[in-house]
Design a protein around this motif. Structure first.
Motif, PDB file in Angstrom:
ATOM      1  N   GLN A  35      35.434  46.093  33.741  1.00  0.00           N
ATOM      2  CA  GLN A  35      34.560  45.739  34.857  1.00  0.00           C
ATOM      3  C   GLN A  35      35.114  44.545  35.628  1.00  0.00           C
ATOM      4  O   GLN A  35      35.929  43.785  35.125  1.00  0.00           O
ATOM      5  CB  GLN A  35      33.169  45.406  34.321  1.00  0.00           C
ATOM      6  CG  GLN A  35      32.501  46.552  33.600  1.00  0.00           C
ATOM      7  CD  GLN A  35      31.204  46.128  32.956  1.00  0.00           C
ATOM      8  OE1 GLN A  35      30.562  45.176  33.380  1.00  0.00           O
ATOM      9  NE2 GLN A  35      30.809  46.839  31.915  1.00  0.00           N
ATOM     10  N   SER A  36      34.649  44.388  36.845  1.00  0.00           N
ATOM     11  CA  SER A  36      35.067  43.267  37.686  1.00  0.00           C
ATOM     12  C   SER A  36      33.985  42.195  37.725  1.00  0.00           C
ATOM     13  O   SER A  36      32.795  42.498  37.718  1.00  0.00           O
ATOM     14  CB  SER A  36      35.340  43.755  39.107  1.00  0.00           C
ATOM     15  OG  SER A  36      35.657  42.662  39.938  1.00  0.00           O
ATOM     16  N   LYS A  38      34.454  39.762  40.148  1.00  0.00           N
ATOM     17  CA  LYS A  38      34.710  39.214  41.481  1.00  0.00           C
ATOM     18  C   LYS A  38      34.444  40.280  42.533  1.00  0.00           C
ATOM     19  O   LYS A  38      34.956  41.386  42.440  1.00  0.00           O
ATOM     20  CB  LYS A  38      36.159  38.738  41.567  1.00  0.00           C
ATOM     21  CG  LYS A  38      36.528  38.096  42.876  1.00  0.00           C
ATOM     22  CD  LYS A  38      37.963  37.607  42.840  1.00  0.00           C
ATOM     23  CE  LYS A  38      38.341  37.016  44.181  1.00  0.00           C
ATOM     24  NZ  LYS A  38      39.759  36.585  44.184  1.00  0.00           N
ATOM     25  N   CYS A  41      36.882  43.325  44.154  1.00  0.00           N
ATOM     26  CA  CYS A  41      37.736  43.985  43.170  1.00  0.00           C
ATOM     27  C   CYS A  41      36.940  45.115  42.528  1.00  0.00           C
ATOM     28  O   CYS A  41      35.830  44.898  42.049  1.00  0.00           O
ATOM     29  CB  CYS A  41      38.179  43.014  42.078  1.00  0.00           C
ATOM     30  SG  CYS A  41      39.285  41.705  42.636  1.00  0.00           S
ATOM     31  N   SER A  42      37.516  46.307  42.518  1.00  0.00           N
ATOM     32  CA  SER A  42      36.804  47.435  41.913  1.00  0.00           C
ATOM     33  C   SER A  42      36.866  47.400  40.395  1.00  0.00           C
ATOM     34  O   SER A  42      36.019  47.994  39.723  1.00  0.00           O
ATOM     35  CB  SER A  42      37.373  48.758  42.432  1.00  0.00           C
ATOM     36  OG  SER A  42      38.749  48.843  42.111  1.00  0.00           O
ATOM     37  N   SER A  43      37.854  46.700  39.831  1.00  0.00           N
ATOM     38  CA  SER A  43      37.954  46.538  38.380  1.00  0.00           C
ATOM     39  C   SER A  43      38.688  45.242  38.081  1.00  0.00           C
ATOM     40  O   SER A  43      39.388  44.704  38.934  1.00  0.00           O
ATOM     41  CB  SER A  43      38.690  47.719  37.742  1.00  0.00           C
ATOM     42  OG  SER A  43      40.055  47.687  38.112  1.00  0.00           O
ATOM     43  N   GLY A  44      38.539  44.770  36.858  1.00  0.00           N
ATOM     44  CA  GLY A  44      39.233  43.551  36.448  1.00  0.00           C
ATOM     45  C   GLY A  44      40.487  43.832  35.648  1.00  0.00           C
ATOM     46  O   GLY A  44      41.388  43.004  35.573  1.00  0.00           O
ATOM     47  N   THR A  61      44.132  43.629  37.119  1.00  0.00           N
ATOM     48  CA  THR A  61      43.989  44.225  38.450  1.00  0.00           C
ATOM     49  C   THR A  61      43.268  43.349  39.467  1.00  0.00           C
ATOM     50  O   THR A  61      43.054  43.779  40.592  1.00  0.00           O
ATOM     51  CB  THR A  61      43.247  45.573  38.349  1.00  0.00           C
ATOM     52  OG1 THR A  61      41.972  45.357  37.753  1.00  0.00           O
ATOM     53  CG2 THR A  61      44.038  46.582  37.519  1.00  0.00           C
ATOM     54  N   CYS A  62      42.888  42.129  39.085  1.00  0.00           N
ATOM     55  CA  CYS A  62      42.129  41.288  40.011  1.00  0.00           C
ATOM     56  C   CYS A  62      42.421  39.810  39.764  1.00  0.00           C
ATOM     57  O   CYS A  62      42.425  39.360  38.612  1.00  0.00           O
ATOM     58  CB  CYS A  62      40.632  41.565  39.834  1.00  0.00           C
ATOM     59  SG  CYS A  62      39.573  40.659  40.979  1.00  0.00           S
ATOM     60  N   ASP A  64      40.961  36.943  39.365  1.00  0.00           N
ATOM     61  CA  ASP A  64      39.599  36.446  39.132  1.00  0.00           C
ATOM     62  C   ASP A  64      39.544  35.285  38.145  1.00  0.00           C
ATOM     63  O   ASP A  64      38.466  34.821  37.782  1.00  0.00           O
ATOM     64  CB  ASP A  64      38.716  37.596  38.617  1.00  0.00           C
ATOM     65  CG  ASP A  64      39.302  38.292  37.403  1.00  0.00           C
ATOM     66  OD1 ASP A  64      40.232  37.738  36.773  1.00  0.00           O
ATOM     67  OD2 ASP A  64      38.836  39.397  37.076  1.00  0.00           O
ATOM     68  N   SER A  93      47.208  38.343  37.914  1.00  0.00           N
ATOM     69  CA  SER A  93      46.891  39.555  38.665  1.00  0.00           C
ATOM     70  C   SER A  93      48.150  40.318  39.076  1.00  0.00           C
ATOM     71  O   SER A  93      49.119  39.732  39.546  1.00  0.00           O
ATOM     72  CB  SER A  93      46.092  39.184  39.913  1.00  0.00           C
ATOM     73  OG  SER A  93      45.789  40.333  40.664  1.00  0.00           O
ATOM     74  N   TRP A 125      32.866  42.253  29.634  1.00  0.00           N
ATOM     75  CA  TRP A 125      33.065  43.088  30.818  1.00  0.00           C
ATOM     76  C   TRP A 125      33.931  44.309  30.520  1.00  0.00           C
ATOM     77  O   TRP A 125      34.750  44.720  31.325  1.00  0.00           O
ATOM     78  CB  TRP A 125      33.635  42.267  31.978  1.00  0.00           C
ATOM     79  CG  TRP A 125      32.785  41.110  32.322  1.00  0.00           C
ATOM     80  CD1 TRP A 125      31.636  41.119  33.032  1.00  0.00           C
ATOM     81  CD2 TRP A 125      32.994  39.752  31.911  1.00  0.00           C
ATOM     82  NE1 TRP A 125      31.111  39.847  33.108  1.00  0.00           N
ATOM     83  CE2 TRP A 125      31.928  38.990  32.421  1.00  0.00           C
ATOM     84  CE3 TRP A 125      33.977  39.104  31.160  1.00  0.00           C
ATOM     85  CZ2 TRP A 125      31.819  37.625  32.217  1.00  0.00           C
ATOM     86  CZ3 TRP A 125      33.861  37.751  30.953  1.00  0.00           C
ATOM     87  CH2 TRP A 125      32.788  37.032  31.483  1.00  0.00           C
TER      88      TRP A 125
END
Length: 134
Positions: A35-36, A38, A41-44, A61-62, A64, A93, A125
């Motif tokens: 999960q994200s 931030k 961002c669609s995912s973390g 992927t983010c 954050d 990231s 998450w």
């Protein structure tokens, strides 16, 4: 006509030799998205198990401020919320960490990607567990 039959038999025999010399491969690759925390961002995190070669890949992927983390459970599966090992990616990231393992063909492998802070051990998450086969 006879030449066509001989040619057809040669082609069929060659195809059988090629197929019989190829290693069997019947595994299943899977992905899990953490999960994200931030907006934007669609995912973390994105975790993958690649059945060919038994590769685990974990991508942050983010941007954050959290590291990507992935729990891995290999058959025979742990009871409750158990798992066999954890993979961390604290490289920032866009980076990916790859871990190679070796399992017998047909072994079940489950992964669950999430976010965390390696130094404190805090994590969460997590996305859904997804299961593949080596």
């Amino acid at each position: 006509m006879r030449l066509a039959r001989v040619f057809g038999a040669v082609v069929a025999t060659a195809a059988l030799i090629l197929v019989s010399g190829s290693p069997a491969h019947a595994g299943t690759s899977v992905s899990s998205w953490g999960q994200s925390v931030k907006s934007g961002c669609s995912s973390g995190s994105h975790g993958k198990f690649e059945d060919y070669g038994e590769w685990f890949r974990l991508t942050d992927t983010c941007a954050d401020g959290w590291s990507a983390v992935m729990r891995v459970d290999v058959a025979p599966y742990q009871s409750g919320d158990g798992y066999d090992f954890v993979i961390w990616n604290s490289n920032g990231s866009g980076s990916t960490v790859s871990v190679n393992k070796s399992y017998a063909e047909g072994t079940g492998v489950c992964i669950q990607a999430g976010l965390g802070e390696r130094s404190s051990g805090e994590w969460g998450w997590f996305g859904y567990w997804t299961c593949g086969v080596a």
